[in-house]
Design a protein around this motif. Structure first.
Motif, PDB file in Angstrom:
ATOM      1  N   ASP A 152      20.303  -4.603   8.452  1.00  0.00           N
ATOM      2  CA  ASP A 152      21.145  -4.371   9.572  1.00  0.00           C
ATOM      3  C   ASP A 152      21.516  -5.665  10.234  1.00  0.00           C
ATOM      4  OD1 ASP A 152      22.957  -3.422  11.353  1.00  0.00           O
ATOM      5  OD2 ASP A 152      21.305  -1.294  12.046  1.00  0.00           O
ATOM      6  N   LEU A 153      22.880  -6.431   9.953  1.00  0.00           N
ATOM      7  CA  LEU A 153      23.299  -7.663  10.565  1.00  0.00           C
ATOM      8  C   LEU A 153      24.204  -7.074  12.061  1.00  0.00           C
ATOM      9  CD1 LEU A 153      25.512  -8.861   7.867  1.00  0.00           C
ATOM     10  CD2 LEU A 153      22.894  -9.024   8.200  1.00  0.00           C
ATOM     11  N   ASP A 154      24.068  -5.233  12.505  1.00  0.00           N
ATOM     12  CA  ASP A 154      24.190  -5.123  13.720  1.00  0.00           C
ATOM     13  C   ASP A 154      23.757  -5.728  14.506  1.00  0.00           C
ATOM     14  OD1 ASP A 154      26.907  -4.621  12.527  1.00  0.00           O
ATOM     15  OD2 ASP A 154      26.467  -2.509  12.214  1.00  0.00           O
ATOM     16  N   THR A 155      22.091  -5.552  14.269  1.00  0.00           N
ATOM     17  CA  THR A 155      21.464  -5.258  15.334  1.00  0.00           C
ATOM     18  C   THR A 155      20.323  -6.545  14.623  1.00  0.00           C
ATOM     19  OG1 THR A 155      19.883  -3.987  13.852  1.00  0.00           O
ATOM     20  CG2 THR A 155      20.945  -2.843  15.659  1.00  0.00           C
ATOM     21  N   TYR A 156      20.423  -7.286  13.465  1.00  0.00           N
ATOM     22  CA  TYR A 156      20.098  -8.222  12.820  1.00  0.00           C
ATOM     23  C   TYR A 156      18.488  -8.546  13.180  1.00  0.00           C
ATOM     24  CZ  TYR A 156      23.386 -12.026  12.941  1.00  0.00           C
ATOM     25  OH  TYR A 156      24.949 -12.643  13.073  1.00  0.00           O
ATOM     26  N   GLY A 157      18.181  -6.824  12.401  1.00  0.00           N
ATOM     27  CA  GLY A 157      17.218  -6.035  12.016  1.00  0.00           C
ATOM     28  C   GLY A 157      16.625  -6.107  10.715  1.00  0.00           C
ATOM     29  N   ALA A 158      15.383  -5.968  10.125  1.00  0.00           N
ATOM     30  CA  ALA A 158      15.391  -5.597   8.796  1.00  0.00           C
ATOM     31  C   ALA A 158      14.131  -4.333   8.768  1.00  0.00           C
ATOM     32  CB  ALA A 158      14.888  -6.667   7.979  1.00  0.00           C
ATOM     33  N   ASP A 159      14.273  -3.782   7.389  1.00  0.00           N
ATOM     34  CA  ASP A 159      13.018  -2.813   7.755  1.00  0.00           C
ATOM     35  C   ASP A 159      12.743  -3.306   6.137  1.00  0.00           C
ATOM     36  OD1 ASP A 159      13.742  -1.416  10.047  1.00  0.00           O
ATOM     37  OD2 ASP A 159      14.400  -0.429   8.647  1.00  0.00           O
ATOM     38  N   ALA A 160      10.964  -3.857   6.296  1.00  0.00           N
ATOM     39  CA  ALA A 160      10.731  -4.077   4.367  1.00  0.00           C
ATOM     40  C   ALA A 160       9.335  -2.929   3.872  1.00  0.00           C
ATOM     41  CB  ALA A 160       9.788  -5.255   4.651  1.00  0.00           C
ATOM     42  N   VAL A 161       9.294  -2.610   2.991  1.00  0.00           N
ATOM     43  CA  VAL A 161       8.748  -1.330   2.663  1.00  0.00           C
ATOM     44  C   VAL A 161       8.040  -1.477   1.231  1.00  0.00           C
ATOM     45  CG1 VAL A 161       7.787   0.804   1.637  1.00  0.00           C
ATOM     46  CG2 VAL A 161       9.470   0.893   3.277  1.00  0.00           C
ATOM     47  N   ILE A 162       6.856  -2.413   1.110  1.00  0.00           N
ATOM     48  CA  ILE A 162       5.787  -2.583   0.045  1.00  0.00           C
ATOM     49  C   ILE A 162       4.886  -1.825  -0.566  1.00  0.00           C
ATOM     50  CG2 ILE A 162       5.243  -4.479  -1.638  1.00  0.00           C
ATOM     51  CD1 ILE A 162       6.837  -6.221  -0.070  1.00  0.00           C
ATOM     52  N   VAL A 163       5.348  -0.663  -1.268  1.00  0.00           N
ATOM     53  CA  VAL A 163       3.810   0.176  -1.642  1.00  0.00           C
ATOM     54  C   VAL A 163       3.871   0.397  -3.274  1.00  0.00           C
ATOM     55  CG1 VAL A 163       3.382   2.626  -1.960  1.00  0.00           C
ATOM     56  CG2 VAL A 163       4.933   1.757  -0.122  1.00  0.00           C
ATOM     57  N   VAL A 164       2.308  -0.037  -3.283  1.00  0.00           N
ATOM     58  CA  VAL A 164       1.587  -0.652  -5.385  1.00  0.00           C
ATOM     59  C   VAL A 164       0.820   0.868  -4.982  1.00  0.00           C
ATOM     60  CG1 VAL A 164      -0.191  -1.755  -6.078  1.00  0.00           C
ATOM     61  CG2 VAL A 164       1.234  -2.899  -4.603  1.00  0.00           C
ATOM     62  N   ASP A 165       1.267   1.624  -5.853  1.00  0.00           N
ATOM     63  CA  ASP A 165       0.682   2.592  -6.787  1.00  0.00           C
ATOM     64  C   ASP A 165      -0.742   2.056  -7.794  1.00  0.00           C
ATOM     65  OD1 ASP A 165      -0.440   5.075  -8.015  1.00  0.00           O
ATOM     66  OD2 ASP A 165       1.535   5.459  -9.252  1.00  0.00           O
ATOM     67  N   SER A 166      -1.897   2.375  -7.314  1.00  0.00           N
ATOM     68  CA  SER A 166      -2.663   1.195  -8.604  1.00  0.00           C
ATOM     69  C   SER A 166      -2.873   1.831  -9.332  1.00  0.00           C
ATOM     70  CB  SER A 166      -4.356   1.314  -7.389  1.00  0.00           C
ATOM     71  OG  SER A 166      -4.672   2.507  -7.479  1.00  0.00           O
ATOM     72  N   GLY A 167      -2.650   3.533  -9.913  1.00  0.00           N
ATOM     73  CA  GLY A 167      -3.518   4.426 -10.815  1.00  0.00           C
ATOM     74  C   GLY A 167      -4.631   3.646 -11.259  1.00  0.00           C
ATOM     75  N   PRO A 168      -4.984   4.342 -12.518  1.00  0.00           N
ATOM     76  CA  PRO A 168      -6.974   4.377 -11.954  1.00  0.00           C
ATOM     77  C   PRO A 168      -7.286   3.129 -12.555  1.00  0.00           C
ATOM     78  CG  PRO A 168      -5.639   4.134 -14.135  1.00  0.00           C
ATOM     79  CD  PRO A 168      -4.868   4.664 -13.331  1.00  0.00           C
ATOM     80  N   LEU A 169      -8.715   3.259 -12.273  1.00  0.00           N
ATOM     81  CA  LEU A 169      -9.723   1.979 -11.899  1.00  0.00           C
ATOM     82  C   LEU A 169     -10.336   1.936 -13.871  1.00  0.00           C
ATOM     83  CD1 LEU A 169     -11.502  -0.288 -11.655  1.00  0.00           C
ATOM     84  CD2 LEU A 169     -13.422   1.287 -10.662  1.00  0.00           C
ATOM     85  N   TYR A 170     -10.074   0.928 -14.555  1.00  0.00           N
ATOM     86  CA  TYR A 170     -10.600   0.475 -15.597  1.00  0.00           C
ATOM     87  C   TYR A 170     -11.622   0.005 -15.438  1.00  0.00           C
ATOM     88  CZ  TYR A 170      -6.108   2.161 -18.040  1.00  0.00           C
ATOM     89  OH  TYR A 170      -5.370   2.566 -18.214  1.00  0.00           O
ATOM     90  N   ARG A 171     -13.077   0.160 -16.115  1.00  0.00           N
ATOM     91  CA  ARG A 171     -14.798  -0.143 -16.712  1.00  0.00           C
ATOM     92  C   ARG A 171     -14.747  -1.537 -18.579  1.00  0.00           C
ATOM     93  NH1 ARG A 171     -17.244   0.791 -12.101  1.00  0.00           N
ATOM     94  NH2 ARG A 171     -16.226   2.590 -11.360  1.00  0.00           N
ATOM     95  N   PHE A 172     -15.485  -1.911 -18.192  1.00  0.00           N
ATOM     96  CA  PHE A 172     -16.067  -2.662 -19.001  1.00  0.00           C
ATOM     97  C   PHE A 172     -16.721  -1.797 -20.018  1.00  0.00           C
ATOM     98  CE2 PHE A 172     -15.327  -6.451 -16.994  1.00  0.00           C
ATOM     99  CZ  PHE A 172     -14.447  -6.911 -17.930  1.00  0.00           C
ATOM    100  N   GLY A 173     -16.473  -1.210 -21.207  1.00  0.00           N
ATOM    101  CA  GLY A 173     -16.634  -0.475 -22.431  1.00  0.00           C
ATOM    102  C   GLY A 173     -17.348  -1.551 -23.284  1.00  0.00           C
ATOM    103  N   GLU A 174     -17.284  -1.112 -24.374  1.00  0.00           N
ATOM    104  CA  GLU A 174     -17.983  -1.495 -25.786  1.00  0.00           C
ATOM    105  C   GLU A 174     -17.883  -3.839 -25.983  1.00  0.00           C
ATOM    106  OE1 GLU A 174     -19.349  -0.761 -30.009  1.00  0.00           O
ATOM    107  OE2 GLU A 174     -18.092  -0.278 -29.394  1.00  0.00           O
ATOM    108  N   ILE A 175     -19.046  -4.084 -25.895  1.00  0.00           N
ATOM    109  CA  ILE A 175     -18.963  -5.575 -26.496  1.00  0.00           C
ATOM    110  C   ILE A 175     -19.255  -5.498 -27.561  1.00  0.00           C
ATOM    111  CG2 ILE A 175     -18.300  -7.697 -26.268  1.00  0.00           C
ATOM    112  CD1 ILE A 175     -18.465  -6.430 -24.117  1.00  0.00           C
ATOM    113  N   ARG A 176     -17.586  -5.880 -28.534  1.00  0.00           N
ATOM    114  CA  ARG A 176     -17.571  -5.591 -30.076  1.00  0.00           C
ATOM    115  C   ARG A 176     -17.367  -7.121 -30.052  1.00  0.00           C
ATOM    116  NH1 ARG A 176     -13.834  -0.837 -30.491  1.00  0.00           N
ATOM    117  NH2 ARG A 176     -12.215  -2.198 -30.465  1.00  0.00           N
TER     118      ARG A 176
END
Length: 551
Positions: A152-176
């Motif tokens: 907003d250049l009238d107030t010389y201010g800014a709003d920042a938003v960063i949201v990360v959606d992690s999704g599911p946790l993965y784990r190690f399966g079989e080592i082939r």
């Protein structure tokens, strides 16, 4: 074209200056004023855009062109104006990763906060860091659900938003493991990953490195199959292994002032059987002697850290001060804990020797223990590193021709200060036994390339009535060296060495000073030194040439 920029705020001047490019591919040449003015105007627009990236959205930039064809000068005058700052900042993680302590700690540290000046590069860095951390914790589907900056250049201010959606946790399966030469059960000793552990790119890289370091394979490919992940997020890992050639032959030649011309020939079987056993035989010859040795290596328990070695060898050593023929056979157990190695050994040695006016034939059964550790940024050419070792060996006279105890410690420290390296080296040892019964291999001598430079190889030590060196029961050697890089491949050095072999530690040290040059090569530095004795010895300068790794 010379560029001068005036009025840039402190802290960003150099970063903005690098964003200005007003040359064509052929440089200034002799462009006319019209073309030069066009380039200067382009630079003015670039400079204004760069100011915006740092939060100066209403910066004013004036430009001036002075000079003449071939010698143009662009002068920019900047009035930054007010800088936009963040009024609100929202950083958030949604999904299962929202409760991860490391992510919570990162957000709590306010990498981006209200009141901070707007800087696009920093905003992008925080955004990517959040994603990187979530993926590194095993949330492979992490994505940016919301990311924006509203100014907003009238107030010389800014709003920042960063949201990360992690999704599911993965784990190690079989080592082939995809290979046929080694037992899978044996190979799994190189795998630190447990099924069910949270997925980690670092663990995948570590697995690949472990298998490469095993020296069994010419090619290692580790591929996480995320596309085959199960309902619980278990990711199978495919490990494709191409075996290296079973046999390897090596030949080498070199020169050292201690040994003269030398050569070597070796044969190694990298894979004797499916349990990863190895066999190596090596022949070494030089102008002062030679040796042949064979070793059979048997990994056990953890193949990366634990092994037994059966060995047998014969050495003939004929420096100026002694003659020795040594046959040996033994067993050694080695265990690595982190970077520290523990060796336990039991060796039978039969030695026929002559030192000055003393000769003998000894049969010794020698148990021993040793600790060693090496830490280095580069083993070949080290800028910062430390190597140390401590050994203790000996035998009671009940099972050998003589009784002795021999502790020995040594170390080497390398530390860099800019283009300078400081290299400190030291060694101390003592033998508790009667000297006249000790074979040559158990006596101590000083002098030479790796000892006290300026003196001949093994020419320092106690002497008999005829002035012949008999070797000592104690050893003390130290060195201090500084070298300086004059180019990528060449360095110059200055050093001082001190040491001697004694029957008593209160006997005088022999000292020397010298200078040298170093040539950096793919197999380690070539060192050429000129050393001059300053206590004991002659007044002549001695040449020393060595080649090999720093640590």
């Amino acid at each position: 074209m010379e560029i001068e920029i005036r009025g840039l705020p402190d802290g960003i001047a150099e970063r903005i200056r690098g964003s200005i490019s007003i040359e064509n591919g052929d440089g200034d040449g002799a462009v006319d004023r019209r073309e030069a003015s066009r380039r200067v105007d382009r630079g003015r627009r670039q400079l204004r855009r760069s100011m915006t990236a740092f939060g100066y959205y209403r910066a004013e930039v004036e430009s001036e062109l002075t000079g003449e064809p071939g010698n143009w000068r662009a002068v920019y005058r900047v009035v930054p104006g007010e800088r936009v700052t963040y009024e609100t900042v929202k950083l958030d993680i949604t999904g299962p990763a929202s409760s991860e302590e490391s992510l919570e700690a990162y957000l709590a540290a306010d990498p981006l906060a209200a009141g901070d000046p707007v800087e696009h590069a920093r905003y992008e860095s925080v955004k990517q860091e959040l994603l990187k951390r979530a993926i590194g914790l095993g949330y492979l589907d992490a994505s940016l659900s919301t990311h924006r900056v509203e100014v907003d250049l009238d107030t010389y201010g800014a709003d920042a938003v960063i949201v990360v959606d992690s999704g599911p946790l993965y784990r190690f399966g079989e080592i082939r493991l995809m290979q046929e030469r080694l037992d899978d059960d044996y190979l799994r000793g190189f795998v630190d990953i447990e099924r069910g552990d949270r997925f980690s790119d670092q663990e995948v890289l570590r697995l690949e490195q472990n298998l490469r370091d095993s020296n069994y394979f010419s090619e290692v490919r580790v591929e996480p199959r995320v596309d085959q992940a199960g309902e619980g997020g278990d990711v199978p890992i495919d490990v494709a292994l191409t075996p290296r050639k079973t046999s390897e032959y090596q030949a080498g030649a070199g020169f050292g002032t201690d040994t003269g011309i030398r050569g070597s020939l070796s044969w190694q079987n990298h894979r004797v059987n499916s349990r990863g056993h190895r066999f190596r035989s090596a022949l070494q010859l030089s102008q002062i002697g030679g040796s042949i040795e064979s070793r059979y290596v048997m990994p056990f328990r953890n193949p990366r850290r634990d092994r037994y070695e059966l060995f047998a060898g014969y050495t003939e050593d004929e420096p100026d001060t002694s003659d020795s023929e040594l046959a040996r056979v033994g067993i050694q157990r080695s265990t690595v804990h982190g970077r520290t190695r523990l060796d336990l050994s039991f060796v039978y040695e039969r030695e026929d020797f002559t030192v000055a006016d003393q000769s003998g034939l000894t049969d010794l059964f020698i148990p021993g223990i040793g600790l060693s550790r090496v830490t280095a940024d580069d083993r070949l050419f080290t800028r910062n590193g430390l190597r140390w070792s401590a050994t203790l060996r000996g035998t009671p006279g009940v099972i050998s021709d003589l009784a002795f105890i021999q502790p020995r410690v040594s170390g080497k420290l390398i530390h860099s200060f800019g283009d300078f390296r400081v290299i400190l080296r030291g060694e101390a040892a003592q033998t508790l036994a009667k000297l006249d019964r000790l074979p040559a291999s158990l006596r101590f001598f000083a002098g030479g390339d790796q000892s006290v430079r300026g003196f001949g190889y093994e020419t320092l030590g106690p002497e008999n009535d005829q002035g012949e060196v008999t070797g000592g029961r104690q050893l003390l050697v130290g060195s201090a060296e500084v070298d300086y890089g004059i180019s990528d491949k060449w360095r110059v050095a200055a050093f001082t060495d001190a040491g001697n072999a004694f029957d008593e530690f209160n006997e005088p040290l022999r000292k020397s000073v010298g200078v040298g040059v170093r040539r950096i090569t793919p197999i380690g530095p070539v060192r050429i030194d000129l050393a001059h004795p300053i206590s004991g010895g002659t007044s002549s300068v001695r040449l020393h040439i060595t080649l090999g790794p720093d640590l």
